[in-house]
Design a protein around this motif. Structure first.
Motif, PDB file in Angstrom:
ATOM      1  N   ARG A   1       0.954  -1.271  -0.096  1.00  0.00           N
ATOM      2  CA  ARG A   1      -0.115   0.053  -0.060  1.00  0.00           C
ATOM      3  C   ARG A   1       0.966   1.269   0.014  1.00  0.00           C
ATOM      4  N   LYS A   2       0.182   2.256  -0.622  1.00  0.00           N
ATOM      5  CA  LYS A   2       1.265   3.518  -0.908  1.00  0.00           C
ATOM      6  C   LYS A   2       0.127   4.572  -0.164  1.00  0.00           C
ATOM      7  N   PRO A   3       0.773   5.702   0.524  1.00  0.00           N
ATOM      8  CA  PRO A   3      -0.084   6.651   1.006  1.00  0.00           C
ATOM      9  C   PRO A   3      -0.666   7.335  -0.290  1.00  0.00           C
ATOM     10  N   PRO A   4      -2.168   7.907  -0.070  1.00  0.00           N
ATOM     11  CA  PRO A   4      -2.731   8.616  -1.098  1.00  0.00           C
ATOM     12  C   PRO A   4      -2.072  10.072  -1.439  1.00  0.00           C
ATOM     13  N   THR A   5      -2.121  10.413  -2.591  1.00  0.00           N
ATOM     14  CA  THR A   5      -1.543  11.827  -2.884  1.00  0.00           C
ATOM     15  C   THR A   5      -2.693  12.591  -2.989  1.00  0.00           C
ATOM     16  N   ASP A   6      -2.555  14.042  -3.074  1.00  0.00           N
ATOM     17  CA  ASP A   6      -3.795  15.007  -3.254  1.00  0.00           C
ATOM     18  C   ASP A   6      -4.670  14.651  -4.201  1.00  0.00           C
ATOM     19  N   GLU A   7      -4.206  14.257  -5.360  1.00  0.00           N
ATOM     20  CA  GLU A   7      -5.227  13.876  -6.431  1.00  0.00           C
ATOM     21  C   GLU A   7      -5.964  12.823  -6.202  1.00  0.00           C
ATOM     22  N   ASP A   8      -5.241  11.913  -5.640  1.00  0.00           N
ATOM     23  CA  ASP A   8      -6.072  10.478  -5.043  1.00  0.00           C
ATOM     24  C   ASP A   8      -7.162  10.743  -4.046  1.00  0.00           C
ATOM     25  N   GLN A   9      -6.861  11.800  -3.339  1.00  0.00           N
ATOM     26  CA  GLN A   9      -7.971  12.157  -2.092  1.00  0.00           C
ATOM     27  C   GLN A   9      -9.089  13.105  -2.934  1.00  0.00           C
TER      28      GLN A   9
END
Length: 706
Positions: free
Chosen positions: A6-14
């Motif tokens: 798992r990778k931490p979500p980016t601003d675009e992902d959020q």
């Protein structure tokens, strides 16, 4: 998904996630409106499909679609005889499910809905196999996919042999596949049970499987999937039909009934004494594993001129499932039978399909047991614990068996009752060969690397070999060294402290097995106990297992004769198994780790128990005993027996806190009880117990005052 970090979500992902959530809320609201108002239009179906593609875990959405599909099927003309139209509706539904599974191929609701669609019929399952291959490539360990494959294999009536070959290919591609190993075990059970050609010889099948799994173990010893399959193979290797392995009275014994309430100390075998307040005595049968359905129709008892009818058999187990290793009934001789002379009694356990074990195997072999009963002319000596003389448990009162008794005593403990524990000599040989070979391979593997589960497997194999030897199987000549088994468990405790309680329990069984392994070892722990303050009483047969630091008890089939048992200064957290010791009169459990009165539930099945010492445990130190199942409080009205609050609480109702003590002690007829040293042992509890048990004369070494 396995193997993907798992990778931490980016601003675009959020931001994308927020838009998706908003869209999903809107679709969800529309779908619920359609569901509430039973709207099944084309637009409603498209909206629900869109919602499930975004969120396949929405159970209500799938249930709505079931109702919608059934509605459209019912609307077809000709009472649903138009198969082409039916196929069109169901095929469209499969597309919706497939799109949802592409989003989340571990969705319970989606897989269940797909099964529901196919169970309607009309559709070919050819495409399902291709779909399964696709999902297997995505994640071969997806147990949803494997469950669905079993469903499809059943619909298509695919041969088990073909499915077994399929698991072989998947496992060879990736050894770390728990689901494939599990499916393989299921298929092999079916094939061996049906005795399909090539799988009718259990010995050959198991040897081939051991060799197959060995490749996985030596390739990646740290992967646990192959080790779990190896454990299943070991259990399969040691699996027999249930058998009668012990009894009281023992096979071939001469039982002497006399007046009183408990049996005497051990006599040279075959002489066995039991003190009875009449012409009645208990008959205890102990099986190799828990069985059910013992009754007067499956077990018969008769003497030379009388048949004992309507015997009521009781399972000696606290389990509500009515499966038990130990079963008991009472045999009472009518007055017209002369017991001044030995009367032969024959007991037969029918090989009936009704008697089955927990594993589902029936008791197919008929078991026989015989002994004689007589009443001696001189039976005036009385040994019932009457309360006037306290049992002191003093060291000088324990008398270890003399050499005269040792051989005959061991004969009584291990007296055969005419039941073969193995099928024949050949099966003895091949089982021992398999176990010995696996021990050698496991030791070879551990020389190369220090593997936790490899050590655990080795110690299980060593215990299995010792069990085969003790059951009369051929030995391979290697001495069973219980010291090595204990050493391995000590190493596992250090390697894996999280599971230290499990290792302690298993190590305890090895220590107990060492105690009963030979007569010299056992003779150090048993003998006769006589209280000097009561010289007229006959001695008790005792077994002392104190100070062994065991956390679990076992092998109760060897101890059915015990009247006095000392388990003090150990690590016991519960006493499961003691319920089989129906002759037990005195029990010492002081200085253990018992955390609650509910852990002592098996005591309620010991009708002969008079003396109990549970001092210096941890009862009351923990608000909830999380190591045991929670016992229902009588205040919830969930128990069958009446809770006499009016008799057992003060006006302010403060005694309600002792409900667990009430459940344990209300049916016991104790004469002597010790509870000192437990956090719960206060004045109020002592007063409560004295009021609860009118038979109690001694409480914490003091005479009770009423």
């Amino acid at each position: 998904m396995h193997g993907i970090s798992r990778k931490p979500p980016t601003d675009e992902d959020q931001a994308a996630s927020s838009l998706k959530a908003a869209k999903l809320r809107d679709l969800h609201a529309q779908m619920l409106n359609f569901h509430r108002n039973k709207i099944y239009t084309k637009e409603a179906m498209e909206i629900s499909a869109s919602m499930l593609e975004l969120n396949p875990e929405h159970y209500t959405g799938w249930n709505y679609r079931k109702l919608a599909v059934q509605f459209h099927l019912n609307q077809l003309p000709g009472n649903g005889d138009d198969s082409q139209s039916i196929q069109s509706i169901l095929t469209q539904e499969l597309r919706v499910v497939e799109n949802a599974l592409r989003r989340n191929h571990k969705s319970y609701g989606a897989w269940h809905h797909r099964k529901w669609v196919l169970s309607k019929g009309y559709l070919s399952t050819d495409r399902e196999l291709r779909l399964l291959d696709m999902f297997c490539k995505l994640d071969s360990r997806n147990f949803h996919m494997w469950n669905y494959r079993r469903f499809i294999a059943s619909l298509r009536k695919m041969p088990d042999e073909e499915e077994l070959k399929y698991t072989t290919g998947i496992i060879e591609d990736n050894f770390s596949n728990y689901s494939a190993w599990h499916y393989r075990s299921v298929l092999l059970c079916k094939l061996m049970e049906k005795k399909v050609s090539g799988y009718d010889a259990e010995e050959i099948v198991l040897k081939d499987e051991y060799e197959f799994v060995r490749s996985a173990l030596f390739t990646d010893p740290d992967d646990q999937s192959g080790w779990f399959y190896h454990l299943w193979l070991l259990e399969k290797t040691l699996q027999y039909e249930p058998a009668l392995i012990s009894s009281w009275p023992p096979q071939g014994s001469n039982l002497h009934l006399s007046h009183g309430a408990c049996s005497t100390g051990p006599q040279p075998f075959p002489e066995v004494h039991f003190q009875s307040k009449g012409r009645m005595f208990p008959l205890i049968l102990y099986f190799s594993e828990p069985v059910n359905c013992l009754s007067s129709s499956t077990v018969t008892a008769e003497c030379e001129c009388h048949t004992f009818t309507n015997l009521i058999w009781r399972a000696l187990s606290a389990s509500p499932q009515h499966f038990s290793q130990a079963w008991m009934t009472y045999i009472e001789f009518p007055d017209n039978i002369d017991l001044s002379k030995a009367c032969s009694v024959s007991v037969t356990v029918a090989g009936a399909p009704e008697i089955t074990s927990l594993s589902g195997k029936p008791l197919s072999k008929c078991c026989h047991l015989s002994f004689s009963v007589r009443t001696p002319s001189d039976s005036s000596v009385h040994s019932e614990v009457d309360g006037h003389h306290k049992i002191s448990w003093s060291e000088e009162n324990f008398m270890v068996h003399s050499e005269v008794f040792q051989s005959s005593f061991l004969h009584m403990l291990r007296s055969s009752i005419g039941v073969e524990k193995v099928d024949n000599k050949d099966t003895s040989d091949w089982r021992m060969d398999i176990i010995s070979n696996e021990v050698a391979y496991c030791q070879e593997l551990l020389l190369a690397m220090d593997c936790k589960i490899g050590k655990l497997t080795l110690v299980r194999l060593l215990m299995a070999r010792s069990m085969l030897v003790s059951n009369g199987n051929m030995d391979d000549g290697t001495e069973v060294r219980y010291e090595d088994i204990v050493k391995l468990y000590d190493g596992l405790k250090k390697m894996d402290p999280v599971h230290v309680c499990y290792y302690e329990d298993q190590c305890s069984l090895a220590l107990l097995k060492q105690v009963i392994s030979d007569v010299e070892s056992l003779a150090k722990h048993c003998g006769q106990y006589r209280e000097p303050s009561s010289p007229a009483s006959k001695p008790y047969s005792f077994l002392r297992l104190n100070g062994l630091l065991i956390s679990r008890i076992g092998f109760m089939e060897n101890f059915l004769w015990v009247q006095m048992l000392d388990l003090s200064h150990n690590k016991l957290r519960d006493i499961e198994g003691l319920e089989a010791l129906q002759l037990l009169v005195c029990l010492k459990l002081s200085h253990n780790r018992i955390r609650s009165f509910t852990s002592l539930e098996p005591l309620k099945l010991l009708s002969s128990l008079k003396v109990l010492d549970i001092s210096h445990n941890e009862i009351g130190a923990h608000s909830i005993d999380t190591r045991r199942h929670l016992c229902a409080s009588p205040l919830t009205h969930s128990v069958e027996n009446e809770w006499r609050l009016d008799e057992l609480v003060d006006e302010d109702g403060t005694q309600k806190e002792n409900w667990d003590a009430y459940l344990l002690f209300k049916d016991l007829k104790l004469v002597q009880l010790d509870i000192a040293g437990n956090p719960v042992a206060n004045y109020r509890l002592r007063s409560f117990i004295v009021k609860l048990m009118p038979s109690l004369h001694w409480l914490d070494a003091e005479i009770t005052i009423r």
